[in-house]
Design a protein around this motif. Structure first.
Motif, PDB file in Angstrom:
ATOM      1  N   LEU A 183       0.832  -1.216   0.000  1.00  0.00           N
ATOM      2  CA  LEU A 183       0.000   0.000   0.000  1.00  0.00           C
ATOM      3  C   LEU A 183       0.862   1.259   0.000  1.00  0.00           C
ATOM      4  O   LEU A 183       0.475   2.280  -0.595  1.00  0.00           O
ATOM      5  N   ASP A 184       2.038   1.195   0.622  1.00  0.00           N
ATOM      6  CA  ASP A 184       2.978   2.323   0.521  1.00  0.00           C
ATOM      7  C   ASP A 184       3.458   2.489  -0.927  1.00  0.00           C
ATOM      8  O   ASP A 184       3.582   3.615  -1.425  1.00  0.00           O
ATOM      9  N   PHE A 185       3.719   1.361  -1.600  1.00  0.00           N
ATOM     10  CA  PHE A 185       4.104   1.426  -3.014  1.00  0.00           C
ATOM     11  C   PHE A 185       3.011   2.132  -3.811  1.00  0.00           C
ATOM     12  O   PHE A 185       3.296   2.995  -4.654  1.00  0.00           O
ATOM     13  N   CYS A 186       1.760   1.725  -3.556  1.00  0.00           N
ATOM     14  CA  CYS A 186       0.636   2.289  -4.306  1.00  0.00           C
ATOM     15  C   CYS A 186       0.522   3.794  -4.080  1.00  0.00           C
ATOM     16  O   CYS A 186       0.256   4.557  -5.017  1.00  0.00           O
ATOM     17  N   LYS A 187       0.719   4.217  -2.850  1.00  0.00           N
ATOM     18  CA  LYS A 187       0.662   5.648  -2.544  1.00  0.00           C
ATOM     19  C   LYS A 187       1.721   6.402  -3.345  1.00  0.00           C
ATOM     20  O   LYS A 187       1.439   7.448  -3.956  1.00  0.00           O
ATOM     21  N   ASP A 188       2.932   5.864  -3.368  1.00  0.00           N
ATOM     22  CA  ASP A 188       4.007   6.502  -4.128  1.00  0.00           C
ATOM     23  C   ASP A 188       3.708   6.499  -5.631  1.00  0.00           C
ATOM     24  O   ASP A 188       3.995   7.479  -6.330  1.00  0.00           O
ATOM     25  N   ILE A 189       3.165   5.405  -6.128  1.00  0.00           N
ATOM     26  CA  ILE A 189       2.840   5.323  -7.557  1.00  0.00           C
ATOM     27  C   ILE A 189       1.840   6.403  -7.931  1.00  0.00           C
ATOM     28  O   ILE A 189       2.005   7.108  -8.945  1.00  0.00           O
ATOM     29  N   LEU A 190       0.815   6.560  -7.123  1.00  0.00           N
ATOM     30  CA  LEU A 190      -0.204   7.566  -7.423  1.00  0.00           C
ATOM     31  C   LEU A 190       0.364   8.980  -7.352  1.00  0.00           C
ATOM     32  O   LEU A 190      -0.065   9.873  -8.088  1.00  0.00           O
TER      33      LEU A 190
END
Length: 488
Positions: free
Chosen positions: A128-135
């Protein structure tokens, strides 16, 4: 074409190199930028030096960067590939060791069962941290390609809570198809057509055609039982084929731990597995293999670096999906594969919120899944048991609800066949306490878990498992490789 690909967990050296060379087999991708990121600076520099050697030898303009700053690696990326194992081999050892104290013998422990569920608890907050950074910093509309296990749980969390365009990728279908083609006497896998559908690691070959001719259960059973190697290595898998009527993609060892029937008694485990290689059912087999692989790479790094100075050969491009998906999206050369996505009508008799693995086609318009597939009822029932565990596990990982986590473990098919509720409650407490540094969502639950453990009367045992092997030394590995070369 010029765009950026970020690889998270790039210190997974062998796999990262395979993805890298596969992608560079596409002529249009010579100018792509690869951004490698990992927690280990040492591992990053080792893999970067290998990939730099590949680029230098092949005289490519490809750009490679390496950084422990994940956001910097993700900035402007069109594609993000995850190969992470949160907690590394240290946490993984606990995924195998602690359940053994309660009689739960796992071969791999990375998908469901006690080890896979805890693995998901460690991974999901990071995903979910990855997803936050991706967005926030990746190219708008960036696609997240998840290779990390537990596949279904990670992909479920990234889609449901991370809100990122995500696909989960595995190679179990390809490996199963290779076996089927071999036992049926096909000259190449291209002679075999198939529909394979289900959930990751429980996917089923529900339709098989060899040169257009439909292959039935009896013919397939006879072919596997006549094979001199697979008849011994895949005993459990063949038994499932006989009873379910269709072949499972998953290896003998993996499949054994997703079902409640074959690993619940030590004497039964040895009946169904084969010790010729870890993947056929050895206790903690993948942990041993991973440990030996890491030790071998660190010792033999100069050899790996030297072997990188070779031409990239498109004829040796692997069947890993990532490069083929990128090629289809960027060039419109259509690719057919099997992908992990949210169900939404793809498989009619599985829950709609589940992550399923099923056929799809990729072109410029994206990944287009084949909808309306119906699994045989026995296959669907087995998948649903795992899906219910996955759903609870994902929601527990996101909420930090230790009681929901315990219910998820309790409902796991193999755990439920072996352990009592009291044992499960204590085992989960023990695993959460042991892995607390990688489980920030359970920080508030750890003190109470420690208190319960100090007062518990549930008996445990020190048990290596029904079929455990010691990690081999570098000298033993060298001797084995030498013997194999001489045999060839």
């Amino acid at each position: 074409m010029s765009f950026k690909i970020a690889i998270i967990g790039a210190g997974s050296v062998g796999f990262t190199k395979k993805l890298f060379t596969d992608i560079l087999c596409v002529p249009e991708f010579r100018d792509v930028e690869f951004a490698l990121t990992d927690l280990s600076e040492r591992n990053l520099q080792m893999i970067k030096s290998i990939l730099d050697r590949v680029v230098e030898f092949n005289r490519l303009p490809t750009k490679i960067t390496a950084t422990t700053d994940r956001r910097a690696a993700l900035e402007g990326a069109r594609y993000v590939i995850s190969c992470v194992r949160v907690g590394g081999l240290e946490a993984y050892a606990d995924d195998i060791r602690i359940p053994l104290k309660y009689g739960i013998d796992q071969c791999v422990g990375d998908t469901i069962c006690a080890g896979g569920i805890l693995y998901g608890q460690r991974n999901i907050p990071v995903i979910l941290d990855f997803c936050k950074d991706i967005l926030e910093v990746a190219e708008p509309g960036a696609k997240f390609l998840n290779y990390a296990n537990p596949m279904a749980m990670n992909t479920w969390a990234a889609i449901e809570d991370g809100k990122v365009d995500t696909v989960g990728l595995c190679h179990g279908v390809q490996h199963g198809a290779d076996q089927i083609a071999e036992v049926l006497g096909a000259k190449s896998r291209t002679e075999l057509d198939y529909i394979c559908s289900g959930i990751n690691h429980q996917t089923w070959f529900i339709d098989l055609r060899l040169n257009g001719r439909k292959i039935g259960k009896d013919e397939l059973v006879a072919a596997f039982e006549a094979h001199p190697v697979y008849s011994q290595q895949e005993k459990l898998r063949i038994d499932v084929l006989k009873r379910f009527g269709v072949y499972s993609t998953e290896s003998n060892g993996h499949l054994s731990e997703y079902l409640p029937w074959y690993r619940k008694r030590p004497d039964e485990i040895t009946r169904w597995i084969d010790m010729s290689d870890w993947i056929h059912g050895e206790t903690g087999g993948y942990l041993r293999y991973s440990t030996e692989t890491r030790n071998w790479f660190e010792t033999e790094f100069p050899q790996f670096l030297e072997s990188a100075a070779r031409p990239i050969d498109p004829a040796k491009r692997s069947n890993e999906h990532a490069s083929h998906i990128l090629e289809a999206l960027e060039t419109n050369r259509v690719y057919r594969g099997h992908f992990n996505v949210k169900n939404n009508g793809i498989i009619a008799n599985l829950p709609q919120d589940a992550i399923v693995e099923s056929p799809g086609f990729v072109d410029r318009f994206g990944i287009n899944m084949v909808a309306g597939i119906t699994l045989p009822e026995g296959c669907a029932a087995t998948c649903i048991s795992s899906i219910n565990v996955q759903r609870m596990s994902v929601h527990a990982a996101i909420s930090g609800d230790i009681d929901l986590l315990k219910l998820a473990v309790l409902h796991d098919p193999l755990v439920g066949a072996v352990s009592t509720p009291e044992e499960v409650w204590q085992m989960v407490d023990e695993m959460v306490v042991a892995q607390a540094r990688w489980l920030p969502q359970y920080a508030d639950a750890v003190p109470a878990a420690k208190e319960r453990l100090s007062k518990s009367r549930v008996k445990t045992r020190e048990w290596a498992g029904a079929a455990r092997r010691d990690v081999r030394s570098i000298e033993e590995l060298r001797a084995e490789k030498t013997a194999l070369k001489q045999a060839v």
